[in-house]
Design an enzyme around this catalytic site. Structure first.
Site, PDB file in Angstrom:
ATOM      1  N   GLU A 150     -18.021  13.360  -2.372  1.00 29.97           N
ATOM      2  CA  GLU A 150     -17.588  14.661  -1.848  1.00 29.97           C
ATOM      3  C   GLU A 150     -18.826  15.380  -1.356  1.00 29.97           C
ATOM      4  OE1 GLU A 150     -16.064  15.793  -5.537  1.00 29.97           O
ATOM      5  OE2 GLU A 150     -14.045  15.062  -5.146  1.00 29.97           O
ATOM      6  N   TYR A 204     -24.436  10.353   5.596  1.00 28.93           N
ATOM      7  CA  TYR A 204     -23.327   9.547   5.099  1.00 28.93           C
ATOM      8  C   TYR A 204     -22.638   8.789   6.237  1.00 28.93           C
ATOM      9  CZ  TYR A 204     -24.101  12.435   0.968  1.00 28.93           C
ATOM     10  OH  TYR A 204     -24.671  13.081  -0.097  1.00 28.93           O
TER      11      TYR A 204
END
Length: 148
Positions: free
Chosen positions: A103, A115
């Site tokens: 998250e 990411y």
């Protein structure tokens, strides 16, 4: 990451998050058999080298998740996050994980960029998940990457 590193990790966490985890909280996580972590330290210092960043992750069955990752602001943009994440992805796969979840604050564009470069894609959102010091709330992006 061993217990001896948790104080250094807590110092870095305080620099990165307003609601930082204490060394005690990190210790409770690190003591769990399913949790593993990596810490990076600056070795070119004569005195106790500071931690430049760390990551804690968990593997349960075929799923891994990033519990927290942070890089001291003075060391950001030097590839530390990339190295921590690639080590974590390798270890999670070695422990049998088929995919990894994390998250990230939707406002944290540098982390989201990292990411995405590592192959993560958005699979969900959690509205009002993070709370800032001023009381405002932010959405968390849930991201996933297959490890196969």
């Amino acid at each position: 990451m061993d217990d001896e590193h948790l104080g250094l990790a807590a110092e870095v966490h305080r620099k990165c998050f307003s609601h930082a985890w204490s060394a005690g909280e990190l210790h409770k996580l690190n003591d769990q058999k399913t949790v593993f972590g990596f810490i990076m330290r600056q070795t070119n210092r004569l005195v106790r080298p500071p931690a430049s960043g760390f990551v804690l992750s968990r593997v349960a069955f075929d799923e891994a998740e990033i519990l927290t990752i942070c890089v001291d602001p003075q060391f950001q943009r030097n590839g530390i996050g990339w190295r921590l994440m690639t080590a974590t992805l390798t270890e999670a796969k070695a422990q049998g994980a088929a995919h990894m979840l994390l998250e990230v604050d939707a406002e944290n564009q540098p982390a989201i960029g990292l990411y995405r470069k590592l192959g993560f894609s958005e699979v969900g959102r959690r509205k009002a998940y993070y709370t800032y010091d001023d009381g405002t709330r932010s959405t968390a992006l849930v991201m996933r990457r297959d490890l196969g």
